[in-house]
Design an enzyme around this catalytic site. Structure first.
Site, PDB file in Angstrom:
ATOM      1  CD  GLU A 159      21.225 -28.919  64.803  1.00  0.00           C
ATOM      2  OE1 GLU A 159      20.076 -28.473  64.659  1.00  0.00           O
ATOM      3  OE2 GLU A 159      21.915 -29.328  63.858  1.00  0.00           O
ATOM      4  CG  HIS A 212      14.050 -21.617  60.666  1.00  0.00           C
ATOM      5  ND1 HIS A 212      15.067 -21.363  59.780  1.00  0.00           N
ATOM      6  CD2 HIS A 212      14.235 -22.898  61.100  1.00  0.00           C
ATOM      7  CE1 HIS A 212      15.848 -22.433  59.668  1.00  0.00           C
ATOM      8  NE2 HIS A 212      15.352 -23.387  60.448  1.00  0.00           N
ATOM      9  CG  HIS A 218      16.904 -20.592  63.625  1.00  0.00           C
ATOM     10  ND1 HIS A 218      17.974 -20.088  64.334  1.00  0.00           N
ATOM     11  CD2 HIS A 218      17.219 -21.881  63.325  1.00  0.00           C
ATOM     12  CE1 HIS A 218      18.898 -21.036  64.452  1.00  0.00           C
ATOM     13  NE2 HIS A 218      18.465 -22.131  63.850  1.00  0.00           N
TER      14      HIS A 218
HETATM   15  C1  SIN Z   1      19.949 -24.964  62.199  1.00  0.00           C
HETATM   16  O1  SIN Z   1      20.953 -25.411  61.650  1.00  0.00           O
HETATM   17  O2  SIN Z   1      19.947 -24.365  63.252  1.00  0.00           O
HETATM   18  C2  SIN Z   1      18.616 -25.159  61.519  1.00  0.00           C
HETATM   19  C3  SIN Z   1      18.252 -26.564  61.555  1.00  0.00           C
HETATM   20  C4  SIN Z   1      16.783 -26.724  61.565  1.00  0.00           C
HETATM   21  O3  SIN Z   1      16.035 -25.834  61.162  1.00  0.00           O
HETATM   22  O4  SIN Z   1      16.351 -27.772  62.040  1.00  0.00           O
END
Ligand code: SIN
Length: 384
Positions: A112, A332, A227
């Site tokens: 990620e 977020h 986010h």
């Molecule tokens: C996501 O899945 O992008 C959110 C995960 C997070 O907030 O760390």
């Protein structure tokens, strides 16, 4: 009088409740909705931890510090990355089933934003939080913890400078004083204070507010994380398009189809979350647009890997394997909150905090993706 009164039933609250009950403490959990009606249940991406080589806590640490933009507490980060692998194994021992590769049965690791390599375990493709919540609710019920749904906590009870319980409203509307040797705030974040958020309706910041009214120190509450990729449809909360999509090859594009993140950061689409959110917001403001696009068409077998996102997109009339998905940033995660030390102690005797409501400094100014489900160490109960 209960030994430990836990406010909130997400991963932070339930992890603490389970550990305390296992150690023989009398535990009560109050939650203002249904047990599983939490931000944890919404979490898609997963849990970040340095589980296998070539990863290491040192690499996880470096990524966390970079994402936190120089404002993380070093000691808190050391605890997070050092204990992370054990905390993931504990979740598995409590019954959480993370996705495994068909070939060798090893845990699947996703990448990620802000991570220098793949280190995020996930469940049900992109339903990680729901699986963890399911496992924790089951484990807590097995321990016969007194868990009360639809109890709304109004305020902390403070006597002689110490927290000694709470005032709460029961489902029938009657008001009660519940006394406890220790109160643990695990009430989550405050995304619902913003017009556009990925957070569930319960994320209204009431835990932070009651800690403030009681006189506990707060810090960094200005660090609301946006986010970058919430689906831009007219529903609230906005459906999340997990960063794991970009980890699996999805690309951000502007209104002309240009993949703009390559000009913004060496990690391009996998830059830390704040960098990506700012790059999108700048374009939205300068060009007077409501959204840009996430191109998820390079992802093979989309509905299997990302069933939650697939359902949300299809409900909006979009096919992620063919259509560009309209996105815009949304509130977020609150990186700040109620100040705690590394054991979760706040500045008020008798009051503890963990998870999103707490501010141990571990996230600095900007939380690294998927560090949130890790930030709920069972060590919070060790001092009780
Ligand atoms: C996501 O899945 O992008 C959110 C995960 C997070 O907030 O760390």
């Amino acid at each position: 009088m209960t030994d430990l009164l836990v406010l909130g039933s997400g991963i932070a609250g339930l992890s603490a409740a389970i550990r305390a009950a296992e150690r023989g403490l009398d535990v009560t959990v109050l939650t203002k909705g249904a047990l599983a009606n939490t931000a944890t249940s919404y979490a898609q991406g997963g849990v970040a931890a340095a589980l296998a080589e070539p990863d290491s806590p040192a690499l996880h640490r470096a990524d966390t510090l970079t994402a936190g933009v120089g404002l993380c507490d070093d000691d808190a980060v050391d605890v997070l990355v050092g204990e992370g692998p054990d905390r993931v194994r504990e979740l598995m021992a409590l019954g959480a089933n993370f996705d495994r590769a068909a070939i060798d049965g090893e845990l699947e690791l996703a990448r990620e934003g802000g991570h220098s390599l793949a280190r995020v375990v996930h469940a049900g493709g992109d339903a990680t939080g729901a699986e963890i919540e399911r496992a924790l609710v089951a484990a807590m019920q097995e321990l016969r913890v007194d868990a009360r749904e639809r109890w709304f906590t109004v305020d902390l009870l403070v006597e002689g400078g110490a927290v000694v319980g709470v005032e709460a409203i029961a489902p029938d509307g009657s008001q009660h004083a519940i006394r406890a040797r220790h109160v643990l705030l695990a009430t989550g974040g405050a995304g619902q204070l913003f017009a556009v958020t990925t957070n569930p309706p319960v994320s209204t910041g009431d835990g932070i507010a009651m800690a403030y009214r009681a006189g506990a120190a707060l810090a960094d509450v200005e660090f609301m994380q946006f986010h970058p990729t919430a689906l831009d449809v007219a529903s609230m909360p906005r459906p999340l398009l997990s960063e794991a999509l970009r980890g699996d090859g999805a690309i951000l594009r502007d209104e002309h189809g240009v993949a703009f993140m390559v000009d913004e950061h060496p990690l391009a689409d996998l830059a830390p979350r704040d960098v990506v959110a700012r790059a999108i917001t700048r374009r939205l403001v300068e060009r007077n647009l409501s959204h840009l696009f996430l191109d998820a068409t390079p992802i093979a077998d989309f509905a299997t890997r990302f069933p939650t996102v697939d359902r949300a997109a299809r409900a909006a009339g979009l096919d992620p394997s063919a259509d560009l998905l309209p996105i815009a940033p949304a509130a977020h995660y609150l990186s700040g909150g109620v100040c705690t030390d590394l054991d979760g102690a706040t500045t008020l005797p008798g009051l503890w905090a963990c998870g999103e409501v707490a501010c141990s400094g571990v996230h600095g100014a900007n939380r690294l993706a998927s560090n949130s489900l890790l930030d709920r160490s069972e060590e919070h109960t060790s001092e009780l």
